[in-house]
Design a protein around this motif. Structure first.
Motif, PDB file in Angstrom:
ATOM      1  N   SER A  91       0.859  -1.185   0.000  1.00  0.00           N
ATOM      2  CA  SER A  91       0.000   0.000   0.000  1.00  0.00           C
ATOM      3  C   SER A  91       0.893   1.233   0.000  1.00  0.00           C
ATOM      4  CB  SER A  91      -0.889   0.028   1.242  1.00  0.00           C
ATOM      5  OG  SER A  91      -1.766  -1.069   1.231  1.00  0.00           O
ATOM      6  N   TYR A  92       0.485   2.254  -0.743  1.00  0.00           N
ATOM      7  CA  TYR A  92       1.266   3.476  -0.835  1.00  0.00           C
ATOM      8  C   TYR A  92       0.358   4.595  -1.333  1.00  0.00           C
ATOM      9  CZ  TYR A  92       1.198   2.492  -5.825  1.00  0.00           C
ATOM     10  OH  TYR A  92       0.778   2.246  -7.114  1.00  0.00           O
ATOM     11  N   PHE A  93       0.797   5.831  -1.184  1.00  0.00           N
ATOM     12  CA  PHE A  93       0.056   6.966  -1.715  1.00  0.00           C
ATOM     13  C   PHE A  93       0.492   7.176  -3.156  1.00  0.00           C
ATOM     14  CE2 PHE A  93      -0.518  11.423  -2.754  1.00  0.00           C
ATOM     15  CZ  PHE A  93      -1.848  11.608  -2.392  1.00  0.00           C
ATOM     16  N   ASP A  94      -0.475   7.142  -4.074  1.00  0.00           N
ATOM     17  CA  ASP A  94      -0.197   7.348  -5.496  1.00  0.00           C
ATOM     18  C   ASP A  94      -0.458   8.816  -5.823  1.00  0.00           C
ATOM     19  OD1 ASP A  94      -0.192   7.538  -8.296  1.00  0.00           O
ATOM     20  OD2 ASP A  94      -0.920   5.476  -8.510  1.00  0.00           O
ATOM     21  N   PRO A  95       0.606   9.613  -6.059  1.00  0.00           N
ATOM     22  CA  PRO A  95       0.401  11.036  -6.318  1.00  0.00           C
ATOM     23  C   PRO A  95      -0.367  11.301  -7.618  1.00  0.00           C
ATOM     24  CG  PRO A  95       2.713  10.458  -6.579  1.00  0.00           C
ATOM     25  CD  PRO A  95       2.013   9.241  -6.058  1.00  0.00           C
ATOM     26  N   ASN A  96      -0.314  10.375  -8.583  1.00  0.00           N
ATOM     27  CA  ASN A  96      -1.066  10.548  -9.823  1.00  0.00           C
ATOM     28  C   ASN A  96      -2.562  10.433  -9.599  1.00  0.00           C
ATOM     29  OD1 ASN A  96       1.309  10.837 -11.369  1.00  0.00           O
ATOM     30  ND2 ASN A  96       1.529   8.614 -11.451  1.00  0.00           N
ATOM     31  N   LEU A  97      -2.956   9.581  -8.640  1.00  0.00           N
ATOM     32  CA  LEU A  97      -4.367   9.411  -8.316  1.00  0.00           C
ATOM     33  C   LEU A  97      -4.814  10.336  -7.188  1.00  0.00           C
ATOM     34  CD1 LEU A  97      -4.578   5.496  -8.342  1.00  0.00           C
ATOM     35  CD2 LEU A  97      -5.272   7.084 -10.172  1.00  0.00           C
ATOM     36  N   GLY A  98      -3.850  10.791  -6.404  1.00  0.00           N
ATOM     37  CA  GLY A  98      -4.167  11.635  -5.255  1.00  0.00           C
ATOM     38  C   GLY A  98      -4.789  10.865  -4.109  1.00  0.00           C
ATOM     39  N   LYS A  99      -4.540   9.542  -4.062  1.00  0.00           N
ATOM     40  CA  LYS A  99      -5.091   8.724  -2.986  1.00  0.00           C
ATOM     41  C   LYS A  99      -4.244   7.469  -2.796  1.00  0.00           C
ATOM     42  CE  LYS A  99      -8.345   6.225  -5.944  1.00  0.00           C
ATOM     43  NZ  LYS A  99      -9.716   5.821  -6.144  1.00  0.00           N
ATOM     44  N   GLN A 100      -4.594   6.705  -1.768  1.00  0.00           N
ATOM     45  CA  GLN A 100      -3.880   5.464  -1.487  1.00  0.00           C
ATOM     46  C   GLN A 100      -4.171   4.427  -2.567  1.00  0.00           C
ATOM     47  OE1 GLN A 100      -4.888   3.605   2.246  1.00  0.00           O
ATOM     48  NE2 GLN A 100      -3.065   2.322   2.226  1.00  0.00           N
ATOM     49  N   ALA A 101      -3.147   3.654  -2.901  1.00  0.00           N
ATOM     50  CA  ALA A 101      -3.275   2.573  -3.874  1.00  0.00           C
ATOM     51  C   ALA A 101      -2.645   1.319  -3.283  1.00  0.00           C
ATOM     52  CB  ALA A 101      -2.575   2.948  -5.176  1.00  0.00           C
ATOM     53  N   ALA A 102      -2.975   0.166  -3.857  1.00  0.00           N
ATOM     54  CA  ALA A 102      -2.402  -1.093  -3.384  1.00  0.00           C
ATOM     55  C   ALA A 102      -2.158  -2.008  -4.583  1.00  0.00           C
ATOM     56  CB  ALA A 102      -3.325  -1.769  -2.383  1.00  0.00           C
ATOM     57  N   ILE A 103      -1.066  -2.733  -4.515  1.00  0.00           N
ATOM     58  CA  ILE A 103      -0.734  -3.714  -5.555  1.00  0.00           C
ATOM     59  C   ILE A 103      -0.363  -5.035  -4.891  1.00  0.00           C
ATOM     60  CG2 ILE A 103       0.057  -1.982  -7.217  1.00  0.00           C
ATOM     61  CD1 ILE A 103       2.654  -4.200  -5.800  1.00  0.00           C
ATOM     62  N   ASP A 104      -0.506  -6.098  -5.651  1.00  0.00           N
ATOM     63  CA  ASP A 104      -0.023  -7.419  -5.252  1.00  0.00           C
ATOM     64  C   ASP A 104       1.070  -7.799  -6.229  1.00  0.00           C
ATOM     65  OD1 ASP A 104      -2.014  -7.656  -3.289  1.00  0.00           O
ATOM     66  OD2 ASP A 104      -3.390  -8.698  -4.633  1.00  0.00           O
ATOM     67  N   GLN A 105       2.071  -8.494  -5.736  1.00  0.00           N
ATOM     68  CA  GLN A 105       3.112  -9.009  -6.621  1.00  0.00           C
ATOM     69  C   GLN A 105       3.619 -10.335  -6.081  1.00  0.00           C
ATOM     70  OE1 GLN A 105       6.810  -6.560  -6.506  1.00  0.00           O
ATOM     71  NE2 GLN A 105       5.788  -5.468  -4.861  1.00  0.00           N
ATOM     72  N   PRO A 133       0.049  -0.671 -14.702  1.00  0.00           N
ATOM     73  CA  PRO A 133       0.841  -0.137 -15.819  1.00  0.00           C
ATOM     74  C   PRO A 133       2.119   0.595 -15.418  1.00  0.00           C
ATOM     75  CG  PRO A 133      -1.076   1.241 -15.426  1.00  0.00           C
ATOM     76  CD  PRO A 133      -1.213   0.047 -14.525  1.00  0.00           C
ATOM     77  N   THR A 134       2.218   1.066 -14.166  1.00  0.00           N
ATOM     78  CA  THR A 134       3.381   1.874 -13.809  1.00  0.00           C
ATOM     79  C   THR A 134       4.170   1.354 -12.614  1.00  0.00           C
ATOM     80  OG1 THR A 134       2.011   3.324 -12.432  1.00  0.00           O
ATOM     81  CG2 THR A 134       2.349   3.985 -14.745  1.00  0.00           C
ATOM     82  N   TYR A 135       3.619   0.463 -11.825  1.00  0.00           N
ATOM     83  CA  TYR A 135       4.321   0.005 -10.625  1.00  0.00           C
ATOM     84  C   TYR A 135       5.465  -0.922 -11.021  1.00  0.00           C
ATOM     85  CZ  TYR A 135       5.134  -1.141  -5.756  1.00  0.00           C
ATOM     86  OH  TYR A 135       5.711  -1.260  -4.505  1.00  0.00           O
ATOM     87  N   ILE A 136       6.642  -0.625 -10.530  1.00  0.00           N
ATOM     88  CA  ILE A 136       7.829  -1.431 -10.801  1.00  0.00           C
ATOM     89  C   ILE A 136       7.976  -2.451  -9.666  1.00  0.00           C
ATOM     90  CG2 ILE A 136      10.331  -1.394 -11.147  1.00  0.00           C
ATOM     91  CD1 ILE A 136       8.696   0.072 -13.314  1.00  0.00           C
ATOM     92  N   ALA A 137       8.117  -3.725 -10.012  1.00  0.00           N
ATOM     93  CA  ALA A 137       8.217  -4.784  -9.003  1.00  0.00           C
ATOM     94  C   ALA A 137       9.350  -4.500  -8.018  1.00  0.00           C
ATOM     95  CB  ALA A 137       8.433  -6.135  -9.684  1.00  0.00           C
ATOM     96  N   ASP A 138       9.130  -4.898  -6.781  1.00  0.00           N
ATOM     97  CA  ASP A 138      10.100  -4.683  -5.710  1.00  0.00           C
ATOM     98  C   ASP A 138      10.991  -5.909  -5.556  1.00  0.00           C
ATOM     99  OD1 ASP A 138       9.026  -2.107  -4.755  1.00  0.00           O
ATOM    100  OD2 ASP A 138       7.271  -3.320  -4.234  1.00  0.00           O
ATOM    101  N   ASN A 139      12.228  -5.671  -5.149  1.00  0.00           N
ATOM    102  CA  ASN A 139      13.204  -6.724  -4.888  1.00  0.00           C
ATOM    103  C   ASN A 139      13.896  -6.393  -3.576  1.00  0.00           C
ATOM    104  OD1 ASN A 139      13.183  -8.211  -7.616  1.00  0.00           O
ATOM    105  ND2 ASN A 139      13.377  -6.062  -8.151  1.00  0.00           N
TER     106      ASN A 139
END
Length: 170
Positions: A91-105, A133-139
């Protein structure tokens, strides 16, 4: 990270390696994402930084909260590992959306001369199979230093790196 957290994490790692220990909560997945072992990896740890990735010799079981940042934006994730594979919901704040976003990887456990590596791949919108489309996978790189301290860092494919705070979930 305080000394007690470091000792707890080291005990878990040693228990996993020596006794094939499993977390009692490992069966209670916080993230219901199927693991696809055939996906392509995005591996930002370039060959000039880590010479060779190999199969990890011991599986990892358990759940942890990981806190890190990318471009000044704090990310908090729940990592659930079931052997050599797992999932991470971030979970993180997405400045492009102006709100919290969440991704699974998806995550895969590897080993290197620098420590244990968790490679992230296929980031999707949380709870879906739709690629983000824009989240870069974490390592993540987990290294136990000669003095016994634990160092955890994350780097993505854009080579944005951050230290990581880690807390075991009960």
């Amino acid at each position: 990270m305080n000394y007690q957290k470091i000792v707890s994490f080291l005990a878990v790692i040693l228990g996993i390696g020596l006794f094939d220990m499993k977390s009692v909560d490992a069966k209670n997945l916080a993230i219901a994402v199927p693991i696809n072992h055939n996906s392509q990896f995005i591996a930002p740890f370039s060959s000039r930084k880590i010479a060779q990735l190999t199969e990890a010799s011991s599986p990892l079981y358990g759940s942890w909260i990981l806190t890190f940042s990318a471009d000044g934006i704090v990310h908090q994730g729940v990592l659930v590992m079931e052997g050599y594979y797992g999932v991470l919901r971030v979970s993180y704040f997405d400045p492009n959306l102006g709100k919290q976003a969440a991704i699974d990887q998806y995550m895969e456990l590897k080993s290197s001369s620098k420590g244990l590596i968790l490679l992230g791949y296929n980031p999707v919108y949380a709870g879906t199979s739709v690629s983000h489309p824009t989240y870069i996978a974490d390592n993540f790189l987990f290294s136990i230093q000669p003095d016994g301290s634990l160092v955890v860092v994350t780097c993505d494919a854009r080579e944005r790196c951050s230290s990581v705070d880690i807390e075991a979930m009960k």
